[in-house]
Design a protein around this motif. Sequence first.
Motif, PDB file in Angstrom:
ATOM      1  N   ALA A  58       0.828  -1.206   0.000  1.00  0.00           N
ATOM      2  CA  ALA A  58       0.000   0.000   0.000  1.00  0.00           C
ATOM      3  C   ALA A  58       0.865   1.259   0.000  1.00  0.00           C
ATOM      4  CB  ALA A  58      -0.936  -0.006   1.203  1.00  0.00           C
ATOM      5  N   LEU A  59       1.952   1.247   0.754  1.00  0.00           N
ATOM      6  CA  LEU A  59       2.862   2.398   0.768  1.00  0.00           C
ATOM      7  C   LEU A  59       3.524   2.592  -0.592  1.00  0.00           C
ATOM      8  CD1 LEU A  59       4.569   1.925   4.257  1.00  0.00           C
ATOM      9  CD2 LEU A  59       2.893   3.664   3.622  1.00  0.00           C
ATOM     10  N   ILE A  60       3.880   1.495  -1.246  1.00  0.00           N
ATOM     11  CA  ILE A  60       4.460   1.598  -2.586  1.00  0.00           C
ATOM     12  C   ILE A  60       3.421   2.124  -3.567  1.00  0.00           C
ATOM     13  CG2 ILE A  60       5.526   0.280  -4.461  1.00  0.00           C
ATOM     14  CD1 ILE A  60       6.540  -1.673  -2.295  1.00  0.00           C
ATOM     15  N   TRP A  61       2.162   1.716  -3.396  1.00  0.00           N
ATOM     16  CA  TRP A  61       1.075   2.227  -4.242  1.00  0.00           C
ATOM     17  C   TRP A  61       0.919   3.734  -4.074  1.00  0.00           C
ATOM     18  CZ3 TRP A  61      -3.879   3.897  -2.327  1.00  0.00           C
ATOM     19  CH2 TRP A  61      -4.826   4.173  -3.331  1.00  0.00           C
ATOM     20  N   ILE A  62       1.014   4.208  -2.828  1.00  0.00           N
ATOM     21  CA  ILE A  62       0.927   5.652  -2.584  1.00  0.00           C
ATOM     22  C   ILE A  62       2.125   6.359  -3.210  1.00  0.00           C
ATOM     23  CG2 ILE A  62       0.896   7.429  -0.796  1.00  0.00           C
ATOM     24  CD1 ILE A  62      -0.549   5.458   1.006  1.00  0.00           C
ATOM     25  N   ALA A  63       3.310   5.735  -3.114  1.00  0.00           N
ATOM     26  CA  ALA A  63       4.498   6.315  -3.755  1.00  0.00           C
ATOM     27  C   ALA A  63       4.319   6.400  -5.262  1.00  0.00           C
ATOM     28  CB  ALA A  63       5.736   5.478  -3.408  1.00  0.00           C
ATOM     29  N   ALA A  64       3.675   5.389  -5.852  1.00  0.00           N
ATOM     30  CA  ALA A  64       3.410   5.416  -7.296  1.00  0.00           C
ATOM     31  C   ALA A  64       2.468   6.564  -7.646  1.00  0.00           C
ATOM     32  CB  ALA A  64       2.822   4.078  -7.741  1.00  0.00           C
TER      33      ALA A  64
END
Length: 239
Positions: A78-84
């Motif tokens: 989820a954090l990587i998704w937000i970073a994307a």
Amino acid sequence: MMDRLQKPPEALMRAIAQDLKPVRPSPQPLHLALRMVPLALLVSSLILLAIGPRQDSGILGPLLTWGASAAQFLLAIALIWIAAHESIPAGRLPRQMVYSAAVAAFLVVVSVTLLTFSTSPVTAPLPVPPWIDETLRVSPWITGFACGIGSTLSGGVLVLFFSWVFRNSLATRPTVAGALYGAGAGLAINAGWRIACPFSTPWHALGAHGAAIIATVILGAFIGRFLGNRRLHIGGRRS
């Protein structure tokens, strides 16, 4: 009003037309985050494959052993998704959502640590010769140092991979984007590391393992800022 506007020079229009090149559309944030899953799962499982699950996993139960780690891994994605999303200026999520995700990650790590310690406070035997096990129990800082360095290096591998994927990012806040995928890398590694590490004490889990997460956050933020400044430098040189 439109009649007063001057038409751009033909030379400028030709220069712009010559500079146009076909580009591949940026992947959707969810697709980009899902691409990270296989490598993140592989790297986070290496320690588990090397020494196996902790011997008190029967006391902890499947929910606190595997379920808690699965929750951490999902939060990492989820954090990587937000970073994307940060990498797409028009798709950037509200600041409150970004901060809420960071706070949720902190609370999950602390909660899982305290629950694990309250359920199984006794350190399980290590899969090593007895004299090494005794040495580590007498000097627990050695294990803390090993866990901190090992999980930091593993997380660093993921951060470098994530930064390569995000190398063409158009994030207006590259430091924030880097810190987010750095936190995702640290959480993903901790999800596997906590299943293998037999030490449940909060000072070890939050000190050694937590320090590794903080290190990957700092590394990700540094690389994100570096890539952002590099992109601005190249763009200014072209103009």
